[in-house]
Design an enzyme around this catalytic site. Structure first.
Site, PDB file in Angstrom:
ATOM      1  CB  CYS A  80      28.095 -90.683 -65.647  1.00  0.00           C
ATOM      2  SG  CYS A  80      28.174 -89.562 -67.307  1.00  0.00           S
ATOM      3  CB  CYS A 122      24.598 -93.671 -72.144  1.00  0.00           C
ATOM      4  SG  CYS A 122      25.370 -92.351 -72.249  1.00  0.00           S
ATOM      5  CB  CYS A 133      25.850 -96.325 -69.101  1.00  0.00           C
ATOM      6  SG  CYS A 133      27.422 -96.129 -68.335  1.00  0.00           S
ATOM      7  CB  CYS A 146      42.117 -98.018 -72.469  1.00  0.00           C
ATOM      8  SG  CYS A 146      40.474 -96.922 -72.800  1.00  0.00           S
ATOM      9  CB  CYS A 191      43.669 -95.526 -74.922  1.00  0.00           C
ATOM     10  SG  CYS A 191      41.917 -95.362 -75.476  1.00  0.00           S
ATOM     11  CB  CYS A 224      39.834 -95.533 -79.966  1.00  0.00           C
ATOM     12  SG  CYS A 224      38.911 -97.081 -79.392  1.00  0.00           S
ATOM     13  NE  ARG A 242      39.906-101.721 -78.754  1.00  0.00           N
ATOM     14  CZ  ARG A 242      41.118-101.913 -78.242  1.00  0.00           C
ATOM     15  NH1 ARG A 242      41.532-102.779 -77.262  1.00  0.00           N
ATOM     16  NH2 ARG A 242      42.223-101.231 -78.688  1.00  0.00           N
TER      17      ARG A 242
HETATM   18  N1  SAM Z   1      31.671 -91.429 -70.462  1.00  0.00           N
HETATM   19  C1  SAM Z   1      32.675 -91.634 -71.547  1.00  0.00           C
HETATM   20  C2  SAM Z   1      31.893 -91.836 -72.764  1.00  0.00           C
HETATM   21  O1  SAM Z   1      30.549 -92.067 -72.725  1.00  0.00           O
HETATM   22  O2  SAM Z   1      32.417 -91.503 -73.809  1.00  0.00           O
HETATM   23  C3  SAM Z   1      33.589 -92.919 -71.341  1.00  0.00           C
HETATM   24  C4  SAM Z   1      33.184 -94.236 -70.792  1.00  0.00           C
HETATM   25  S1  SAM Z   1      32.001 -95.121 -71.575  1.00  0.00           S
HETATM   26  C5  SAM Z   1      31.622 -96.281 -70.521  1.00  0.00           C
HETATM   27  C6  SAM Z   1      32.836 -95.665 -72.884  1.00  0.00           C
HETATM   28  C7  SAM Z   1      31.787 -96.671 -73.779  1.00  0.00           C
HETATM   29  O3  SAM Z   1      31.649 -98.051 -73.097  1.00  0.00           O
HETATM   30  C8  SAM Z   1      30.405 -96.266 -74.264  1.00  0.00           C
HETATM   31  O4  SAM Z   1      30.494 -95.255 -75.130  1.00  0.00           O
HETATM   32  C9  SAM Z   1      29.771 -97.445 -74.658  1.00  0.00           C
HETATM   33  O5  SAM Z   1      29.842 -97.748 -76.086  1.00  0.00           O
HETATM   34  C10 SAM Z   1      30.478 -98.695 -73.799  1.00  0.00           C
HETATM   35  N2  SAM Z   1      29.415 -99.216 -72.892  1.00  0.00           N
HETATM   36  C11 SAM Z   1      29.165 -98.625 -71.825  1.00  0.00           C
HETATM   37  N3  SAM Z   1      28.407 -99.456 -71.005  1.00  0.00           N
HETATM   38  C12 SAM Z   1      27.975-100.599 -71.904  1.00  0.00           C
HETATM   39  C13 SAM Z   1      27.340-101.659 -71.735  1.00  0.00           C
HETATM   40  N4  SAM Z   1      26.557-101.766 -70.847  1.00  0.00           N
HETATM   41  N5  SAM Z   1      27.518-102.489 -72.699  1.00  0.00           N
HETATM   42  C14 SAM Z   1      28.263-102.292 -73.878  1.00  0.00           C
HETATM   43  N6  SAM Z   1      29.034-101.127 -73.887  1.00  0.00           N
HETATM   44  C15 SAM Z   1      29.039-100.506 -73.206  1.00  0.00           C
HETATM   45  C1  DTB Z   2      34.613 -99.436 -75.329  1.00  0.00           C
HETATM   46  O1  DTB Z   2      34.358 -99.123 -76.564  1.00  0.00           O
HETATM   47  N1  DTB Z   2      34.339-100.273 -74.432  1.00  0.00           N
HETATM   48  C2  DTB Z   2      34.972-100.078 -73.596  1.00  0.00           C
HETATM   49  C3  DTB Z   2      35.742 -98.875 -73.970  1.00  0.00           C
HETATM   50  N2  DTB Z   2      35.499 -98.453 -74.999  1.00  0.00           N
HETATM   51  C4  DTB Z   2      35.828 -97.786 -72.771  1.00  0.00           C
HETATM   52  C5  DTB Z   2      34.197-100.087 -72.250  1.00  0.00           C
HETATM   53  C6  DTB Z   2      32.961-101.147 -72.166  1.00  0.00           C
HETATM   54  C7  DTB Z   2      32.161-100.887 -70.852  1.00  0.00           C
HETATM   55  C8  DTB Z   2      31.344-102.008 -70.680  1.00  0.00           C
HETATM   56  C9  DTB Z   2      30.461-101.760 -69.655  1.00  0.00           C
HETATM   57  C10 DTB Z   2      31.248-101.707 -68.097  1.00  0.00           C
HETATM   58  O2  DTB Z   2      32.101-102.628 -67.976  1.00  0.00           O
HETATM   59  O3  DTB Z   2      30.847-100.780 -67.495  1.00  0.00           O
HETATM   60 FE1  SF4 Z   3      28.194 -91.487 -68.715  1.00  0.00          FE
HETATM   61 FE2  SF4 Z   3      28.267 -93.932 -69.102  1.00  0.00          FE
HETATM   62 FE3  SF4 Z   3      27.183 -92.145 -70.947  1.00  0.00          FE
HETATM   63 FE4  SF4 Z   3      29.781 -92.633 -70.855  1.00  0.00          FE
HETATM   64  S1  SF4 Z   3      28.504 -94.175 -71.251  1.00  0.00           S
HETATM   65  S2  SF4 Z   3      28.762 -90.446 -70.750  1.00  0.00           S
HETATM   66  S3  SF4 Z   3      30.020 -92.931 -68.394  1.00  0.00           S
HETATM   67  S4  SF4 Z   3      26.317 -92.627 -68.888  1.00  0.00           S
END
Ligand code: SAM
Ligand code: DTB
Ligand code: SF4
Length: 329
Positions: free
Chosen positions: A53, A57, A60, A97, A128, A188, A260
């Protein structure tokens, strides 16, 4: 009870500062005024495009900016998504989702995601997606294809946002939420706790959510899952009671929203989770995996539900589809 969209920071702070048991008790009281106390909405997550990506973030596993050792995967086939969705339905999920590691969907991705929405919806599941930022036209097309919810988290307070993400702004996030709402989809949106933020940031996040023109129907409160190789890999773990306080305050200020219990459940005991339900959480992700990290797993969740006498909310089956099926049989 009237829904309020004018919550002030000091009011939210006062809720947080109550003795823990008073806060949880009040959250449970409000929960019971608005929901069946023993019913939990269950969603299943699937990553439809994993890793690489362009966003940075700091939490992530999927960001191309860090070396998290994640195996990237290109767009997965729609057939594969449908078979996963069928399994989710059979295992008792009411919502499916689909998440992609995109900054935003490109136009060339739109036919792919629209087809997926139509087919998952036809199974009788709520749909979703979480695909990053959308423009207005993409939001309308997703809605027209049958997308019920769009997940787009604010993640943290406006002030702390640039410490966590530099490749987009807090206002970019709000713009997408506006397009999603404008197109008539359900929102959401929530955040993450345990990013190294302080309580004021958690208050700021909740205030932003609770002062949107319409509260998000679903509010995920994630606890950071620390990922090796990311800048937040070694951040100090937040005490579970602070996560539960955040859930309770969200329940009180957004009384009709589903709150949630999201990422981070793996590190919670059954009694911690019971306390989170007591504080007003009434929705969760089931399955062995979230997007890239492990989750509680169906067996464990079934045991937990049995132990606590909880029931999963039923999928609202697609009436049109059911009558087509009935005529065909
Ligand atoms: N790329 C899209 C975005 O950022 O909106 C969708 C996928 S992103 C992985 C969805 C959400 O997962 C993020 O906004 C964040 O709140 C949550 N998330 C991602 N990595 C995480 C982590 N390591 N621990 C907890 N929540 C996480
Ligand atoms: C949200 O708030 N939590 C979910 C969903 N929306 C997409 C994602 C959590 C991701 C946790 C880290 C991972 O599994 O990569
Ligand atoms: Fe990309 Fe992860 Fe950020 Fe979503 S949360 S925009 S997948 S780096």
């Amino acid at each position: 009870m009237n829904l309020r969209n004018d919550w002030a920071r000091d009011e939210i702070q006062a809720l947080y500062e109550q003795p823990f048991l008073d806060l949880v008790f009040e959250a449970q009281r409000i929960h019971r005024e608005n929901f069946n106390a023993n019913t939990i909405q269950v969603s299943t997550l699937l990553s439809i495009k994993t890793g690489k990506c362009p966003e940075d973030c700091k939490y992530c596993s999927q960001s191309a900016h860090y070396d998290s050792n994640l195996e990237a995967e290109k767009r997965i086939a729609v057939d594969k998504v449908i078979s996963e969705a069928k399994e989710a339905l059979e295992s008792g999920s009411s919502r499916f989702c689909m998440g992609a590691a995109w900054r935003n969907p490109h136009e060339r991705d739109m036919p792919y995601v629209l087809e997926m929405v139509r087919e998952v919806k036809a199974l009788g599941l709520e749909t979703c997606m979480t695909l990053g930022m959308l423009n207005e036209s993409q939001a309308v097309r997703l809605k027209d294809a049958g997308l019920d919810y769009y997940n787009h988290n604010l993640d943290t307070s406006r002030e702390y946002y640039s410490h966590i993400i530099s490749t987009r702004t807090f206002d970019d996030r709000l713009d997408t939420l506006e397009y999603v709402r404008g197109a008539g989809m359900k929102v959401c949106s929530g955040g993450i706790v345990g990013l190294g933020e302080n309580r004021n940031d958690r208050i700021g996040l909740l205030q932003e959510l609770a002062t949107l023109p319409i509260h998000p129907e679903s509010v995920p409160i994630n606890m950071l899952v620390p990922i090796d190789g990311t800048p937040l890999a070694n951040v100090e773990k937040l005490d579970v009671t602070e996560w539960i306080r955040t859930i309770a305050v969200a329940r009180i200020i957004m009384p009709k929203s589903y709150i949630r219990l999201s990422a981070g459940r793996e590190s919670l005991s059954d009694s911690d989770q019971a306390l989170a339900f007591m504080a007003g959480a009434n929705s969760l992700f089931s399955g062995e995996k979230l997007l890239t990290t492990p989750n509680a797993g169906e067996g464990k969740d079934r045991q937990l539900f049995d132990k606590l006498g909880l029931v999963a909310e039923k999928a609202k089956l697609n009436v049109a589809q059911l009558s087509v099926d009935a005529m065909a049989s």
